[in-house]
Scaffold this motif. Structure first.
Motif, mmCIF file in Angstrom:
data_model
loop_
_atom_site.group_PDB
_atom_site.id
_atom_site.type_symbol
_atom_site.label_atom_id
_atom_site.label_comp_id
_atom_site.label_asym_id
_atom_site.label_seq_id
_atom_site.Cartn_x
_atom_site.Cartn_y
_atom_site.Cartn_z
ATOM 1 N N THR A 228 4.319 -6.195 -7.836
ATOM 2 C CA THR A 228 4.641 -5.465 -6.606
ATOM 3 C C THR A 228 3.366 -5.259 -5.800
ATOM 4 O O THR A 228 2.416 -4.640 -6.284
ATOM 5 C CB THR A 228 5.278 -4.099 -6.926
ATOM 6 O OG1 THR A 228 6.482 -4.292 -7.670
ATOM 7 C CG2 THR A 228 5.584 -3.338 -5.652
ATOM 8 N N LEU A 229 3.327 -5.799 -4.587
ATOM 9 C CA LEU A 229 2.154 -5.652 -3.722
ATOM 10 C C LEU A 229 2.151 -4.244 -3.135
ATOM 11 O O LEU A 229 3.179 -3.763 -2.649
ATOM 12 C CB LEU A 229 2.190 -6.697 -2.609
ATOM 13 C CG LEU A 229 2.335 -8.160 -3.079
ATOM 14 C CD1 LEU A 229 2.334 -9.102 -1.871
ATOM 15 C CD2 LEU A 229 1.221 -8.543 -4.049
ATOM 16 N N TRP A 246 -2.359 -4.076 -5.905
ATOM 17 C CA TRP A 246 -1.015 -4.306 -6.412
ATOM 18 C C TRP A 246 -0.806 -3.457 -7.662
ATOM 19 O O TRP A 246 -1.762 -2.984 -8.289
ATOM 20 C CB TRP A 246 -0.781 -5.784 -6.703
ATOM 21 C CG TRP A 246 -1.809 -6.415 -7.596
ATOM 22 C CD1 TRP A 246 -1.769 -6.566 -8.952
ATOM 23 C CD2 TRP A 246 -3.070 -6.998 -7.184
ATOM 24 N NE1 TRP A 246 -2.894 -7.199 -9.412
ATOM 25 C CE2 TRP A 246 -3.710 -7.477 -8.350
ATOM 26 C CE3 TRP A 246 -3.704 -7.151 -5.942
ATOM 27 C CZ2 TRP A 246 -4.959 -8.111 -8.302
ATOM 28 C CZ3 TRP A 246 -4.954 -7.770 -5.918
ATOM 29 C CH2 TRP A 246 -5.566 -8.247 -7.078
ATOM 30 N N THR A 279 -6.470 -4.786 -10.751
ATOM 31 C CA THR A 279 -5.317 -4.758 -9.843
ATOM 32 C C THR A 279 -5.747 -4.531 -8.394
ATOM 33 O O THR A 279 -4.990 -3.983 -7.593
ATOM 34 C CB THR A 279 -4.323 -3.678 -10.275
ATOM 35 O OG1 THR A 279 -5.013 -2.423 -10.341
ATOM 36 C CG2 THR A 279 -3.715 -3.994 -11.627
ATOM 37 N N THR A 295 -0.462 -12.922 -1.739
ATOM 38 C CA THR A 295 0.488 -12.594 -2.791
ATOM 39 C C THR A 295 -0.234 -12.691 -4.134
ATOM 40 O O THR A 295 -1.360 -13.204 -4.209
ATOM 41 C CB THR A 295 1.729 -13.505 -2.755
ATOM 42 O OG1 THR A 295 2.718 -12.986 -3.654
ATOM 43 C CG2 THR A 295 1.383 -14.923 -3.158
#
Length: 317
Positions: A228-229, A246, A279, A295
């Protein structure tokens, strides 16, 4: 005359420079010498599996091991030519006369080859021998199925018995698989995600070898959950540098970050996709008005890759 104390900062500064250079410049191993420990010259073995062993060198990263028959002065065959990261290596040979040598290496330098040692492997009963397993390595993780298992051939063997199990071979009547084949490799399809044990035994018309050492291999081909961004939000305008963030994914060992140019298809540059162990990533490329798409995918220890979320974009302020 100036007091000597004025030299102290200069000395300390020079020492700091030397320390920094040591951190950057890789020390040379050129003048060091590898000493072979075993097998020693003149050694005779009725065991076909030979355990090679040598001394370690400071600053050496790998060791280049070579084995020939009968000797390096008049080699008839290069039997083994491999690079290892430790100071020992096991290999199964047929009866014959051999010589071996080792060269140490790092990223920029290497030693000369050691003085070779000569040894002889003499014929012995197959019942005292054991097969050496090659692939997968012990405790390997894989997402490949079918997987090709490989082992070293054993002199005097005409076939090999391959067993794979999930219960340490406790019940011979309930093994996952038991096959006898003439070769030294077998393609096996894992029935499900699980940790397996495998072993091999050589045989001929009159005798059988001992079982090999038992190796473990864990199979899993289930990809991690989709990433999940988190930030920056899609279609926002932000200044450089941009912190791409993310949410963490369970079982992810690393992440692959994809950054695209304004068409949403062309990678921003050759650095992408980029492997990231955290992350977040600080993006500091491009000029004002540039639209940047990005992404992320998650990668687990087995090499499974999650499905990528739809790329989102931001515009550079």
């Amino acid at each position: 005359m100036k007091p000597l104390s004025y030299l102290i900062p200069i000395v300390l500064f020079s020492a700091g420079l030397l320390s920094a250079c040591t951190d950057i410049i890789e020390p040379s191993v050129t003048k060091q010498i590898v000493t072979l420990e075993a097998p020693a010259t003149g050694y005779q073995s009725a065991n076909y599996t030979i355990n090679f062993w040598w001394n370690t060198l400071d600053h050496a990263l790998t060791y280049h091991l070579q084995v020939v028959t009968p000797n390096f002065a008049a080699p008839g065959s290069l039997v083994l030519d491999t690079i290892v990261s430790t100071y020992k290596f096991s290999y199964t040979l047929s009866p014959g006369a051999y010589q071996w040598r080792v060269m140490a290496e790092n990223g920029s330098t290497q030693t000369a080859y050691s003085t070779p040692n000569s040894f002889t492997v003499v014929p012995g009963s197959i019942t005292t021998q054991a097969v050496t397993l090659n692939l997968p390595a012990n405790n390997a993780l894989t997402n490949k199925s079918p997987y090709t298992f490989q082992w070293t051939s054993l002199y005097g063997a005409t076939s090999y018995e391959f067993e794979i199990d999930t219960n340490n071979f406790a019940n011979p009547n309930a093994l996952v698989s038991n096959q006898t084949i003439p070769g030294t490799q077998l393609s096996f399809t894992f029935p499900k995600t699980q940790t397996y044990q495998w072993r091999v035994k050589a045989q001929n018309d009159t005798a059988q070898s001992q079982w090999s050492t038992v190796y473990q291999v864990a199979f899993n081909n289930t990809p991690p959950a989709q990433v999940t961004l988190a930030s920056p939000a899609s279609a926002t305008t932000v200044p450089l540098p941009v912190t791409l963030q993310w949410n963490p994914v369970t079982n992810a060992a690393s992440y692959e970050l994809y950054v695209y140019q304004s068409d949403g298809v062309t990678l921003f540059n050759s650095s992408f996709p980029m492997s990231v162990n955290t992350t977040s990533y600080s993006f500091n490329l491009g000029s004002s008005g540039t639209k940047v798409y990005w992404t992320v995918t998650a990668v687990d220890l087995y090499g499974n890759v999650s499905q990528p979320p739809t790329p989102i974009y931001f515009t550079l302020q």
